[in-house]
Design a protein around this motif. Structure first.
Motif, PDB file in Angstrom:
ATOM      1  N   ILE A 102       1.863   1.946  -3.551  1.00  0.00           N
ATOM      2  CA  ILE A 102       0.723   2.484  -4.304  1.00  0.00           C
ATOM      3  C   ILE A 102       0.512   3.953  -3.950  1.00  0.00           C
ATOM      4  O   ILE A 102       0.254   4.787  -4.828  1.00  0.00           O
ATOM      5  N   LYS A 103       0.622   4.293  -2.663  1.00  0.00           N
ATOM      6  CA  LYS A 103       0.482   5.695  -2.250  1.00  0.00           C
ATOM      7  C   LYS A 103       1.540   6.570  -2.921  1.00  0.00           C
ATOM      8  O   LYS A 103       1.243   7.678  -3.378  1.00  0.00           O
ATOM      9  N   GLU A 104       2.762   6.083  -2.969  1.00  0.00           N
ATOM     10  CA  GLU A 104       3.827   6.848  -3.612  1.00  0.00           C
ATOM     11  C   GLU A 104       3.561   7.021  -5.102  1.00  0.00           C
ATOM     12  O   GLU A 104       3.768   8.099  -5.658  1.00  0.00           O
ATOM     13  N   ASP A 105       3.082   5.949  -5.748  1.00  0.00           N
ATOM     14  CA  ASP A 105       2.771   6.029  -7.174  1.00  0.00           C
ATOM     15  C   ASP A 105       1.655   7.027  -7.431  1.00  0.00           C
ATOM     16  O   ASP A 105       1.716   7.822  -8.377  1.00  0.00           O
ATOM     17  N   VAL A 106       0.613   7.011  -6.599  1.00  0.00           N
ATOM     18  CA  VAL A 106      -0.496   7.942  -6.754  1.00  0.00           C
ATOM     19  C   VAL A 106      -0.005   9.372  -6.555  1.00  0.00           C
ATOM     20  O   VAL A 106      -0.374  10.284  -7.306  1.00  0.00           O
ATOM     21  N   SER A 107       0.844   9.572  -5.576  1.00  0.00           N
ATOM     22  CA  SER A 107       1.395  10.903  -5.323  1.00  0.00           C
ATOM     23  C   SER A 107       2.225  11.382  -6.517  1.00  0.00           C
ATOM     24  O   SER A 107       2.109  12.545  -6.931  1.00  0.00           O
ATOM     25  N   GLU A 108       3.034  10.507  -7.064  1.00  0.00           N
ATOM     26  CA  GLU A 108       3.838  10.875  -8.235  1.00  0.00           C
ATOM     27  C   GLU A 108       2.950  11.205  -9.430  1.00  0.00           C
ATOM     28  O   GLU A 108       3.217  12.149 -10.171  1.00  0.00           O
ATOM     29  N   LEU A 109       1.878  10.440  -9.617  1.00  0.00           N
ATOM     30  CA  LEU A 109       0.961  10.709 -10.730  1.00  0.00           C
ATOM     31  C   LEU A 109       0.260  12.051 -10.546  1.00  0.00           C
ATOM     32  O   LEU A 109       0.067  12.805 -11.507  1.00  0.00           O
ATOM     33  N   ARG A 110      -0.136  12.369  -9.308  1.00  0.00           N
ATOM     34  CA  ARG A 110      -0.771  13.669  -9.045  1.00  0.00           C
ATOM     35  C   ARG A 110       0.200  14.806  -9.351  1.00  0.00           C
ATOM     36  O   ARG A 110      -0.184  15.816  -9.959  1.00  0.00           O
ATOM     37  N   ASN A 111       1.430  14.652  -8.909  1.00  0.00           N
ATOM     38  CA  ASN A 111       2.431  15.680  -9.189  1.00  0.00           C
ATOM     39  C   ASN A 111       2.645  15.845 -10.687  1.00  0.00           C
ATOM     40  O   ASN A 111       2.795  16.963 -11.183  1.00  0.00           O
ATOM     41  N   GLU A 112       2.671  14.741 -11.394  1.00  0.00           N
ATOM     42  CA  GLU A 112       2.849  14.791 -12.844  1.00  0.00           C
ATOM     43  C   GLU A 112       1.666  15.480 -13.516  1.00  0.00           C
ATOM     44  O   GLU A 112       1.837  16.284 -14.432  1.00  0.00           O
ATOM     45  N   GLU A 144       0.827  -1.213   0.000  1.00  0.00           N
ATOM     46  CA  GLU A 144       0.000   0.000   0.000  1.00  0.00           C
ATOM     47  C   GLU A 144       0.863   1.266   0.000  1.00  0.00           C
ATOM     48  O   GLU A 144       0.484   2.293  -0.561  1.00  0.00           O
TER      49      GLU A 144
END
Length: 183
Positions: free
Chosen positions: A114-124, A111
């Motif tokens: 996944i949180k880190e990936d979601v954060s990176e996608l939001r930043n992108e 999890e």
């Protein structure tokens, strides 16, 4: 000259001990942080210490008096290449260490990954949205410039084409009025 390679670091520093081949953190392999090897009583080199030392060796080999005053360019090139290769090898080991820790984290706490990936996608997405806004503002600016230019070119064409009478009227309007004769 080759003896200066091992001691080509900053004064008072010793060259790092060579690493056995294998993944970091394994038996006999230094970890990334002090105490990670289990040899808490010894002052063991860590990958970060070795990376720093190899970088300093690369830097000092480039500015060493032996190399500045040296006449054998091939020997200088070989020494610098060896320092850089050692630095790259230790950098790969450090990267491997972080990748192994990332793998352990993904297995133990998926999890978090996944949180880190979601954060990176939001930043992108935010970065791309800002980029789109920047391009839109530039687009509006250039549309306005084109509109202004087209209006300037349209004004002369909106006037009726000058005929012979229009030319005479325009010419006579620019003349000063003739004085009237008094009798």
């Amino acid at each position: 000259m080759s003896s200066s390679m091992g001691s080509g670091m900053f004064p008072g520093q010793q060259p790092p001990a060579p690493h056995p081949v294998g993944g970091p953190g394994g038996p006999g392999q230094p970890g990334l942080l002090p105490g990670a090897t289990g040899n808490r009583g010894q002052a063991a080199n860590t990958l970060v210490d070795d990376l720093e030392a190899s970088f300093e060796a690369c830097f000092s080999s480039l500015v060493s008096q032996d190399y500045v005053n040296g006449s054998d360019q091939e020997e200088i090139r070989t020494g610098v290449d060896q320092c850089i290769q050692k630095f790259l090898d230790i950098a790969r080991q450090t990267e491997c260490f972080f990748l192994q820790k990332r793998l352990q984290l993904s297995v133990q706490k998926p999890e978090q990954v996944i949180k880190e990936d979601v954060s990176e996608l939001r930043n992108e997405l935010q970065r791309k949205e800002l980029l789109v806004q920047k391009h839109l503002s530039k687009l509006h600016h250039w549309e306005q410039v084109l509109e202004d230019v087209s209006i300037q070119h349209r004004k002369p064409s909106d006037l009726p084409p000058p005929g012979p009478l229009a030319f005479l009227e325009q010419a006579s309007a620019s003349l000063p009025p003739a004085p009237l004769k008094q009798s």
